[in-house]
Write a protein that holds these residues in place. Structure first.
Motif, mmCIF file in Angstrom:
data_model
loop_
_atom_site.group_PDB
_atom_site.id
_atom_site.type_symbol
_atom_site.label_atom_id
_atom_site.label_comp_id
_atom_site.label_asym_id
_atom_site.label_seq_id
_atom_site.Cartn_x
_atom_site.Cartn_y
_atom_site.Cartn_z
ATOM 1 N N LYS A 146 39.710 23.404 18.982
ATOM 2 C CA LYS A 146 40.516 24.562 19.364
ATOM 3 C C LYS A 146 39.993 25.840 18.696
ATOM 4 O O LYS A 146 40.054 26.925 19.292
ATOM 5 C CB LYS A 146 41.980 24.335 19.003
ATOM 6 C CG LYS A 146 42.260 24.151 17.513
ATOM 7 C CD LYS A 146 43.741 23.895 17.257
ATOM 8 C CE LYS A 146 44.019 23.715 15.764
ATOM 9 N NZ LYS A 146 45.457 23.474 15.501
ATOM 10 N N HIS A 147 39.444 25.727 17.479
ATOM 11 C CA HIS A 147 38.881 26.899 16.812
ATOM 12 C C HIS A 147 37.579 27.318 17.497
ATOM 13 O O HIS A 147 37.308 28.521 17.643
ATOM 14 C CB HIS A 147 38.626 26.592 15.338
ATOM 15 C CG HIS A 147 39.866 26.271 14.571
ATOM 16 N ND1 HIS A 147 40.812 27.228 14.250
ATOM 17 C CD2 HIS A 147 40.330 25.099 14.053
ATOM 18 C CE1 HIS A 147 41.789 26.664 13.577
ATOM 19 N NE2 HIS A 147 41.524 25.375 13.444
ATOM 20 N N PHE A 148 36.799 26.338 17.899
ATOM 21 C CA PHE A 148 35.564 26.631 18.633
ATOM 22 C C PHE A 148 35.879 27.381 19.925
ATOM 23 O O PHE A 148 35.274 28.415 20.237
ATOM 24 C CB PHE A 148 34.840 25.308 18.918
ATOM 25 C CG PHE A 148 33.754 25.394 19.950
ATOM 26 C CD1 PHE A 148 32.550 26.009 19.665
ATOM 27 C CD2 PHE A 148 33.938 24.863 21.223
ATOM 28 C CE1 PHE A 148 31.543 26.099 20.613
ATOM 29 C CE2 PHE A 148 32.944 24.931 22.176
ATOM 30 C CZ PHE A 148 31.747 25.552 21.875
ATOM 31 N N ARG A 149 36.837 26.880 20.684
ATOM 32 C CA ARG A 149 37.190 27.526 21.953
ATOM 33 C C ARG A 149 37.851 28.885 21.723
ATOM 34 O O ARG A 149 37.643 29.815 22.502
ATOM 35 C CB ARG A 149 38.100 26.605 22.760
ATOM 36 C CG ARG A 149 37.405 25.318 23.206
ATOM 37 C CD ARG A 149 38.280 24.514 24.163
ATOM 38 N NE ARG A 149 37.613 23.304 24.596
ATOM 39 C CZ ARG A 149 36.740 23.227 25.585
ATOM 40 N NH1 ARG A 149 36.402 24.336 26.240
ATOM 41 N NH2 ARG A 149 36.198 22.073 25.919
ATOM 42 N N ALA A 150 38.631 28.996 20.653
ATOM 43 C CA ALA A 150 39.263 30.283 20.344
ATOM 44 C C ALA A 150 38.217 31.342 20.036
ATOM 45 O O ALA A 150 38.334 32.503 20.465
ATOM 46 C CB ALA A 150 40.225 30.125 19.165
ATOM 47 N N ASP A 151 37.172 30.981 19.305
ATOM 48 C CA ASP A 151 36.106 31.939 18.995
ATOM 49 C C ASP A 151 35.369 32.367 20.254
ATOM 50 O O ASP A 151 35.026 33.543 20.425
ATOM 51 C CB ASP A 151 35.123 31.318 17.993
ATOM 52 C CG ASP A 151 35.724 31.186 16.601
ATOM 53 O OD1 ASP A 151 36.735 31.855 16.338
ATOM 54 O OD2 ASP A 151 35.171 30.435 15.791
ATOM 55 N N MET A 152 35.120 31.415 21.163
ATOM 56 C CA MET A 152 34.483 31.772 22.431
ATOM 57 C C MET A 152 35.374 32.706 23.247
ATOM 58 O O MET A 152 34.908 33.643 23.901
ATOM 59 C CB MET A 152 34.175 30.516 23.254
ATOM 60 C CG MET A 152 33.231 29.512 22.610
ATOM 61 S SD MET A 152 31.595 30.180 22.198
ATOM 62 C CE MET A 152 31.760 30.410 20.413
ATOM 63 N N ARG A 202 31.735 35.269 13.632
ATOM 64 C CA ARG A 202 32.573 34.081 13.502
ATOM 65 C C ARG A 202 32.176 32.994 14.506
ATOM 66 O O ARG A 202 32.308 31.796 14.229
ATOM 67 C CB ARG A 202 34.040 34.454 13.697
ATOM 68 C CG ARG A 202 35.002 33.379 13.239
ATOM 69 C CD ARG A 202 36.433 33.906 13.125
ATOM 70 N NE ARG A 202 36.956 34.377 14.385
ATOM 71 C CZ ARG A 202 37.365 35.614 14.621
ATOM 72 N NH1 ARG A 202 37.274 36.542 13.667
ATOM 73 N NH2 ARG A 202 37.838 35.970 15.803
ATOM 74 N N GLY A 203 31.689 33.407 15.650
ATOM 75 C CA GLY A 203 31.298 32.442 16.657
ATOM 76 C C GLY A 203 29.905 31.888 16.478
ATOM 77 O O GLY A 203 29.583 30.807 16.995
ATOM 78 N N MET A 204 29.054 32.596 15.749
ATOM 79 C CA MET A 204 27.650 32.180 15.634
ATOM 80 C C MET A 204 27.422 30.875 14.878
ATOM 81 O O MET A 204 26.564 30.077 15.269
ATOM 82 C CB MET A 204 26.833 33.313 15.004
ATOM 83 C CG MET A 204 26.625 34.502 15.926
ATOM 84 S SD MET A 204 25.831 35.909 15.114
ATOM 85 C CE MET A 204 24.261 35.185 14.628
ATOM 86 N N PRO A 205 28.145 30.586 13.776
ATOM 87 C CA PRO A 205 27.855 29.344 13.042
ATOM 88 C C PRO A 205 28.016 28.072 13.860
ATOM 89 O O PRO A 205 27.419 27.052 13.522
ATOM 90 C CB PRO A 205 28.867 29.384 11.884
ATOM 91 C CG PRO A 205 29.164 30.827 11.686
ATOM 92 C CD PRO A 205 29.129 31.415 13.053
#
Length: 414
Positions: free
Chosen positions: A206-212, A51-54
């Motif tokens: 926020k989705h980017f940071r949540a995945d990290m 989920r974080g790779m894209p």
């Protein structure tokens, strides 16, 4: 004294040149944002690392503005030619775009600078050879800085947590540092500045940071030797200990954690679903992703115009009270005209016959060579004047190259 007109011309060119590219990149970013969100929700909703790779695909976005397809692909040309015409011709549009970048950068990085200054003045303590910055503010732990990251903890945690619990919290922040998440966040902020007209980059941040954050949690659980339950209990204790009303907190804290219950609920759900993973497989996935991004960047470079492109066109004009183009048929003219770094060579008989056929009387000038940045956007060419009083079969005309001028040298590098 500097030539202010040349300097103003250079600034205007840079404004149009980079705006043209960045507007195209922005168009790509809208499409990629939708694609990444679809991948997260549909294909990778249950796979944290995938989920974080894209998000790494956004590293390619800033390099798409010079793609040849904007000029050579008929379908793309039909869709984008109006945008290209506006950014290449309307300087006020370019200035507005550049002003937007400046304002956005001041807002985003101004907060970062204020945060760094705030952290630099905090109390420093050592915990197991790790320097920790302690604050009286009720905030969740966070890390700030790129080259010399600083871990910040609230004093209430230092006083209330056991040594083992503090170790888990610090390990979490060190994992963010080790995985490069601070650099990812920095790159994302740069992207938000350059492509500021795409609000989705801010909305979905926020989705980017949540995945990290989810990736960091899984790595921490795997490396800590604790169970997912034990790790989750430390987070719940943090939520209970710290007040959600942190009005005194700096406005640009990096990876401060989730303050709202719904966010913590999501994070606890991810932790509860933790299953041990094989580090070699994850390392292989990361390497494969890096190779894919490198391959994409290479492909983009291969199919893009260079920063400076050699111009092989030849043009003949005349001056008889007003400039007029006689011919710009490079294929025809190249049979009569050639040039090197010092001279232009003209086959006299064929060229003068050509001038008679085209009623080219008066002063005749030849434009040739030089370079261009993008098709239709700033081109520089050499020129010389032809005099028809020579009797040589091949007329050799000396010329002084204009590309040795500082202005054109700088233009090449931009």
């Amino acid at each position: 004294m500097p030539d202010w007109r040349q300097l103003a011309s250079l600034i205007n060119f840079c404004t149009a040149y980079y705006t043209t590219q960045l507007v195209r990149c922005t168009a790509f970013s809208f499409v990629l944002t939708g694609l990444v969100m679809l991948l997260r929700k549909i294909l990778f909703s249950e796979r944290t690392f995938f989920r974080g790779m894209p998000w790494a695909l956004f590293l390619v976005i800033p390099f798409l503005g010079r793609l040849k397809m904007f000029y050579e692909n008929v379908a793309v040309l039909k869709v984008t030619w109006r945008i290209t015409a506006v950014t290449a011709s309307w300087l006020w549009v370019d200035r507005i775009y550049m002003a937007g970048i400046l304002v956005t950068a001041i807002c985003i990085f101004g907060k970062r600078i204020r945060l760094w200054r705030t952290v630099a003045g905090m109390e420093k303590v050592m915990f197991e050879n790790v320097r920790i910055y302690v604050t009286d503010m009720n905030i969740t732990p966070f890390t700030v800085g790129l080259l010399k990251p600083k871990i910040v903890l609230p004093k209430v945690m230092e006083d209330s947590y056991s040594k083992d619990e503090l170790k888990s919290i610090i390990q979490h922040e060190q994992t963010h540092i080790r995985l490069g998440h601070l650099w990812f966040g920095f790159a994302w902020d740069i992207l938000r500045c350059l492509l500021w007209v795409n609000p989705l980059l801010t909305i979905f941040q926020k989705h980017f940071r949540a995945d990290m954050e989810d990736i960091c949690d899984r790595v921490c659980i795997q490396n800590s030797g604790k169970t997912a339950h034990e790790y989750g209990m430390v987070l719940l204790k943090t939520l209970k200990l710290l007040s959600s009303e942190s009005e005194a907190a700096p406005p640009a804290v990096t990876y401060v954690g989730e303050r709202e219950f719904t966010d913590m609920k999501r994070r606890m759900g991810e932790i509860a679903s933790f299953r041990p993973y094989k580090k070699r497989i994850c390392a292989g996935m990361a390497a494969a992703a890096a190779l894919m991004i490198a391959a994409m960047l290479l492909a983009v470079h291969t199919h893009s115009y260079a920063r400076c492109n050699e111009n092989r066109d030849i043009l003949v004009g005349k001056y008889d009270g007003g400039n007029a183009v006689v011919s710009c048929d490079t294929e025809e003219l190249s049979r009569m005209i050639s040039y090197d770094d010092e001279y232009v060579y003209v086959e006299r008989e064929a060229f003068e016959k050509f001038l008679i056929e085209n009623n080219a009387e008066g002063e005749v000038w030849i434009v040739f060579g030089g370079f261009y940045k993008l098709p239709g956007l700033t081109g520089i060419a050499e020129s010389c004047t032809y005099e028809n009083n020579s009797e040589d079969e091949v007329v050799r005309i000396p010329y002084e190259s204009i590309t040795d001028d500082w202005y054109f040298g700088l233009l090449k590098m931009l």
